[in-house]
Write a protein that holds these residues in place. Sequence first.
Motif, PDB file in Angstrom:
ATOM      1  N   THR A 156      42.221 -26.434  20.553  1.00 39.32           N
ATOM      2  CA  THR A 156      42.208 -26.157  19.113  1.00 39.32           C
ATOM      3  C   THR A 156      41.529 -27.318  18.394  1.00 39.32           C
ATOM      4  OG1 THR A 156      44.209 -24.822  19.227  1.00 39.32           O
ATOM      5  CG2 THR A 156      43.631 -25.731  17.065  1.00 39.32           C
ATOM      6  N   LEU A 183      31.408 -21.783  11.276  1.00 34.55           N
ATOM      7  CA  LEU A 183      32.364 -20.861  10.655  1.00 34.55           C
ATOM      8  C   LEU A 183      32.004 -20.627   9.189  1.00 34.55           C
ATOM      9  CD1 LEU A 183      35.656 -22.267  12.209  1.00 34.55           C
ATOM     10  CD2 LEU A 183      34.669 -20.015  12.676  1.00 34.55           C
ATOM     11  N   THR A 212      31.375 -26.804  14.718  1.00 33.15           N
ATOM     12  CA  THR A 212      32.152 -25.556  14.710  1.00 33.15           C
ATOM     13  C   THR A 212      32.540 -25.180  13.284  1.00 33.15           C
ATOM     14  OG1 THR A 212      33.024 -25.986  16.925  1.00 33.15           O
ATOM     15  CG2 THR A 212      34.267 -24.452  15.534  1.00 33.15           C
ATOM     16  N   TYR A 236      38.817 -23.027  20.909  1.00 38.70           N
ATOM     17  CA  TYR A 236      37.766 -22.673  21.864  1.00 38.70           C
ATOM     18  C   TYR A 236      38.357 -21.801  22.965  1.00 38.70           C
ATOM     19  CZ  TYR A 236      34.862 -26.400  19.818  1.00 38.70           C
ATOM     20  OH  TYR A 236      34.132 -27.185  18.965  1.00 38.70           O
ATOM     21  N   ASP A 269      30.670 -17.392  13.314  1.00 40.13           N
ATOM     22  CA  ASP A 269      31.821 -17.185  14.182  1.00 40.13           C
ATOM     23  C   ASP A 269      33.018 -16.872  13.289  1.00 40.13           C
ATOM     24  OD1 ASP A 269      33.362 -16.985  16.444  1.00 40.13           O
ATOM     25  OD2 ASP A 269      32.894 -18.982  17.208  1.00 40.13           O
ATOM     26  N   LYS A 270      34.101 -16.448  13.899  1.00 40.87           N
ATOM     27  CA  LYS A 270      35.287 -16.069  13.123  1.00 40.87           C
ATOM     28  C   LYS A 270      36.473 -16.956  13.484  1.00 40.87           C
ATOM     29  CE  LYS A 270      34.026 -11.196  12.541  1.00 40.87           C
ATOM     30  NZ  LYS A 270      34.492  -9.792  12.684  1.00 40.87           N
ATOM     31  N   VAL A 271      37.321 -17.201  12.496  1.00 40.87           N
ATOM     32  CA  VAL A 271      38.516 -18.024  12.715  1.00 40.87           C
ATOM     33  C   VAL A 271      39.561 -17.227  13.480  1.00 40.87           C
ATOM     34  CG1 VAL A 271      38.109 -19.386  10.630  1.00 40.87           C
ATOM     35  CG2 VAL A 271      39.515 -17.334  10.485  1.00 40.87           C
ATOM     36  N   ASN A 272      40.484 -17.941  14.138  1.00 39.47           N
ATOM     37  CA  ASN A 272      41.595 -17.281  14.817  1.00 39.47           C
ATOM     38  C   ASN A 272      42.662 -16.850  13.824  1.00 39.47           C
ATOM     39  OD1 ASN A 272      40.740 -19.664  17.076  1.00 39.47           O
ATOM     40  ND2 ASN A 272      40.915 -17.579  17.838  1.00 39.47           N
ATOM     41  N   TYR A 316      41.085 -22.636  14.580  1.00 36.80           N
ATOM     42  CA  TYR A 316      40.036 -22.201  15.507  1.00 36.80           C
ATOM     43  C   TYR A 316      40.256 -22.872  16.854  1.00 36.80           C
ATOM     44  CZ  TYR A 316      35.551 -21.015  17.562  1.00 36.80           C
ATOM     45  OH  TYR A 316      34.566 -20.508  18.395  1.00 36.80           O
TER      46      TYR A 316
END
Length: 226
Positions: A19, A50, A46, A13, A55-58, A11
């Motif tokens: 990261t 998640l 964060t 920002y 929110d979603k992970v990269n 993840y």
Amino acid sequence: MMILSLKNIVYTYKKNNMTVLDGTTIGFSSGKVYGILGKSGAGKTTLLALLAGLDKVNSGGIFFKNQNLENIDRDNYRRHEIGTVFQQYNVLSNETALTALKLCASSSVTQGNDYFYDALKKVGIDEKVANQKIKKISVSNQQRVYLAKAIVNDPEIVLIDEPAESLSELSLDMVMEYIRIYAKNENKCIIISSQSKAIAGYVDELWGLNGGKLSFIKDNVEQDKL
């Protein structure tokens, strides 16, 4: 039983391209209390966001009961499976504690007032206080309501972000006893983030978050057996 797992999640920002989670992998089981230690800015909040599906992970994956959060109804997941106590609250302060709890309850909780009075009583809110507007009651009692709200829907997982701040007016002993009983008796998974090592003696497993990596610190299983 493994209920929640992270597999190589990354993840970053978007604002500063920093990261905070870099190949993070961990598994969480039902019936256990986990502590995540880390300095301010390490990514603990964060991580909980998640896990809560906010929110979603990269890259990588977060799995609830072996299902990737990317592929399930996230609103339903947040509503029924997750209870949260974050530093930023979302509670209707103009309502009474009782009404606020009822409004937070999912449609599957079709209980009468006694159910909600009992939930508030477990955190130290009596019937008189339960019928006062949240903005009129003490900060410590407001925080008791937030704690009751976290489990009103009987979630499988409860996430508590920095209890020294989010539940600052309550004793750590009271909070941890309450959630440990909930975890053990109801076979739930509790995950707590903190900058303070004070949580160490209360959790079943303690992990550290540093440089985007989670590392195992210790468990208290043997201590529990004594």
